[in-house]
Design an enzyme around this catalytic site. Sequence first.
Site, PDB file in Angstrom:
ATOM      1  N   TYR A 160       0.984  -1.347   0.067  1.00  0.00           N
ATOM      2  CA  TYR A 160      -0.094   0.090  -0.072  1.00  0.00           C
ATOM      3  C   TYR A 160       0.769   1.429  -0.152  1.00  0.00           C
ATOM      4  O   TYR A 160       0.703   2.265  -0.557  1.00  0.00           O
ATOM      5  CB  TYR A 160      -0.800  -0.066   1.237  1.00  0.00           C
ATOM      6  CG  TYR A 160      -2.222   0.679   0.984  1.00  0.00           C
ATOM      7  CD1 TYR A 160      -3.134   0.603   0.081  1.00  0.00           C
ATOM      8  CD2 TYR A 160      -2.406   1.819   1.572  1.00  0.00           C
ATOM      9  CE1 TYR A 160      -4.016   1.517  -0.444  1.00  0.00           C
ATOM     10  CE2 TYR A 160      -3.771   2.753   1.697  1.00  0.00           C
ATOM     11  CZ  TYR A 160      -4.537   2.347   0.653  1.00  0.00           C
ATOM     12  OH  TYR A 160      -5.526   3.329   0.317  1.00  0.00           O
ATOM     13  N   LYS A 167      -3.136   8.557   2.977  1.00  0.00           N
ATOM     14  CA  LYS A 167      -4.200   8.070   3.538  1.00  0.00           C
ATOM     15  C   LYS A 167      -4.172   8.829   5.130  1.00  0.00           C
ATOM     16  O   LYS A 167      -4.776   9.039   5.670  1.00  0.00           O
ATOM     17  CB  LYS A 167      -4.735   6.765   3.583  1.00  0.00           C
ATOM     18  CG  LYS A 167      -5.044   6.395   2.290  1.00  0.00           C
ATOM     19  CD  LYS A 167      -6.279   6.795   1.779  1.00  0.00           C
ATOM     20  CE  LYS A 167      -7.028   6.224   0.505  1.00  0.00           C
ATOM     21  NZ  LYS A 167      -7.948   7.163  -0.138  1.00  0.00           N
TER      22      LYS A 167
HETATM   23  P1  NAD Z   1     -12.224   4.206  -8.187  1.00  0.00           P
HETATM   24  O1  NAD Z   1     -11.108   4.068  -9.165  1.00  0.00           O
HETATM   25  O2  NAD Z   1     -13.801   3.801  -8.656  1.00  0.00           O
HETATM   26  O3  NAD Z   1     -12.163   5.844  -8.008  1.00  0.00           O
HETATM   27  C1  NAD Z   1     -11.286   6.408  -7.752  1.00  0.00           C
HETATM   28  C2  NAD Z   1     -11.585   7.774  -8.359  1.00  0.00           C
HETATM   29  O4  NAD Z   1     -10.298   8.775  -8.001  1.00  0.00           O
HETATM   30  C3  NAD Z   1     -11.880   7.810  -9.491  1.00  0.00           C
HETATM   31  O5  NAD Z   1     -13.188   8.255  -9.962  1.00  0.00           O
HETATM   32  C4  NAD Z   1     -10.901   8.670 -10.225  1.00  0.00           C
HETATM   33  O6  NAD Z   1     -11.296   9.474 -11.502  1.00  0.00           O
HETATM   34  C5  NAD Z   1     -10.675   9.660  -9.228  1.00  0.00           C
HETATM   35  N1  NAD Z   1      -9.361  10.389  -9.293  1.00  0.00           N
HETATM   36  C6  NAD Z   1      -7.934   9.928  -9.563  1.00  0.00           C
HETATM   37  N2  NAD Z   1      -7.247  11.043  -9.613  1.00  0.00           N
HETATM   38  C7  NAD Z   1      -8.059  12.115  -9.894  1.00  0.00           C
HETATM   39  C8  NAD Z   1      -7.823  13.554 -10.281  1.00  0.00           C
HETATM   40  N3  NAD Z   1      -6.408  13.927 -10.530  1.00  0.00           N
HETATM   41  N4  NAD Z   1      -8.864  14.272 -10.262  1.00  0.00           N
HETATM   42  C9  NAD Z   1     -10.056  13.947  -9.885  1.00  0.00           C
HETATM   43  N5  NAD Z   1     -10.379  12.701  -9.733  1.00  0.00           N
HETATM   44  C10 NAD Z   1      -9.441  11.638  -9.483  1.00  0.00           C
HETATM   45  O7  NAD Z   1     -11.894   3.311  -6.830  1.00  0.00           O
HETATM   46  P2  NAD Z   1     -12.457   3.073  -5.478  1.00  0.00           P
HETATM   47  O8  NAD Z   1     -12.030   1.959  -4.805  1.00  0.00           O
HETATM   48  O9  NAD Z   1     -14.035   3.432  -5.519  1.00  0.00           O
HETATM   49  O10 NAD Z   1     -11.878   4.554  -4.721  1.00  0.00           O
HETATM   50  C11 NAD Z   1     -12.510   5.513  -3.997  1.00  0.00           C
HETATM   51  C12 NAD Z   1     -11.904   5.839  -2.575  1.00  0.00           C
HETATM   52  O11 NAD Z   1     -12.117   4.796  -1.804  1.00  0.00           O
HETATM   53  C13 NAD Z   1     -10.423   6.181  -2.755  1.00  0.00           C
HETATM   54  O12 NAD Z   1      -9.979   7.086  -1.879  1.00  0.00           O
HETATM   55  C14 NAD Z   1      -9.821   4.896  -2.331  1.00  0.00           C
HETATM   56  O13 NAD Z   1      -8.455   4.990  -1.823  1.00  0.00           O
HETATM   57  C15 NAD Z   1     -10.934   4.452  -1.282  1.00  0.00           C
HETATM   58  N6  NAD Z   1     -10.701   3.063  -0.711  1.00  0.00           N
HETATM   59  C16 NAD Z   1     -10.926   2.256  -1.674  1.00  0.00           C
HETATM   60  C17 NAD Z   1     -10.681   0.898  -1.126  1.00  0.00           C
HETATM   61  C18 NAD Z   1     -10.857  -0.314  -2.007  1.00  0.00           C
HETATM   62  O14 NAD Z   1     -10.584  -1.324  -1.689  1.00  0.00           O
HETATM   63  N7  NAD Z   1     -11.506  -0.262  -3.495  1.00  0.00           N
HETATM   64  C19 NAD Z   1     -10.635   0.578   0.378  1.00  0.00           C
HETATM   65  C20 NAD Z   1     -10.598   1.724   1.184  1.00  0.00           C
HETATM   66  C21 NAD Z   1     -10.521   2.913   0.555  1.00  0.00           C
END
Ligand code: NAD
Length: 258
Positions: A160, A167
């Site tokens: 990570y 984070k």
């Molecule tokens: P996802 O890829 O669907 O979403 C990530 C989003 O970030 C995308 O919509 C992307 O367009 C956006 N993004 C990246 N760079 C950007 C920029 N420069 N400007 C504007 N937008 C930008 O994936 P997700 O898993 O739904 O991620 C959403 C959140 O959840 C993130 O913060 C991620 O770290 C967090 N999260 C995810 C998980 C997991 O396992 N999927 C677990 C815990 C936390």
Amino acid sequence: MPNIMKNKKGIVLGVANGKSIAWQIAKKLKDEGAEIGYTYQDETSCRKALKLFEENNATFACKLDVCDESDFPKLNENIEKHFDGKLDFVVHSIAGGPSLEDLQGDFYDVSRDNFLKTMEISAYSFVAIMKSVAPYMKATGNSSAICLSYLGAQRAVPNYNVMGVAKATLEACARYMASDLGKNGIRVNVVSPGPVLTRAASAIGGFRQMLKEYAEQTPLGKLTDTKDVASAALYLLSDLSAGTTGQTLFVDGGYNIR
Ligand code: NAD
């Protein structure tokens, strides 16, 4: 308790496609009566999101690359035009960095540029958004913002890496903003789900192994369901959580306690 978001207007940032956690949260909020405007990173990478917005009658959708300052005024114009300059909630669900190579191997191999860019996209962007929309949130006298984090903020989770450091910063930013903005009736909290297979997650080295470990070691004996993440978000964005700010709420089946 149907329609607990009735008369609430807010923005959701970070829908890339139907699997995005932001989309699951938005659907839940909409089911509960919320009116939602969206931002997306760009037309190409968020093509599927644009279709979802259209099919689901989004109040508005505008491009906002968090690294591009010139995109921010457009969001404000939309809030003024469609929401009368009043904003009840914000969902920040954005993470990213310049290189997939940083999400495997040793953390300390990260380059200066990649470290800073990951921080900008994944942590500072929440501050930038809040700075931009806080006056609209203050106007309601009772509003709520959330961002999405992961256990790697609090523990050194293999692979990570720099995202965990970002984070940790994001969670600290949420606490400081909760402290700053409480006097304006603005709550700021963090939702920390367990691993969910999305586009962002697929960039993390060994992600499928991580899912296997969670399935085996989680007290509730199941993987994270995005419906449960959306329910936690609903709680934090609604008046149900009127007494809660500056907190990180895990939605990981209890994995973090072991
Ligand atoms: P996802 O890829 O669907 O979403 C990530 C989003 O970030 C995308 O919509 C992307 O367009 C956006 N993004 C990246 N760079 C950007 C920029 N420069 N400007 C504007 N937008 C930008 O994936 P997700 O898993 O739904 O991620 C959403 C959140 O959840 C993130 O913060 C991620 O770290 C967090 N999260 C995810 C998980 C997991 O396992 N999927 C677990 C815990 C936390």
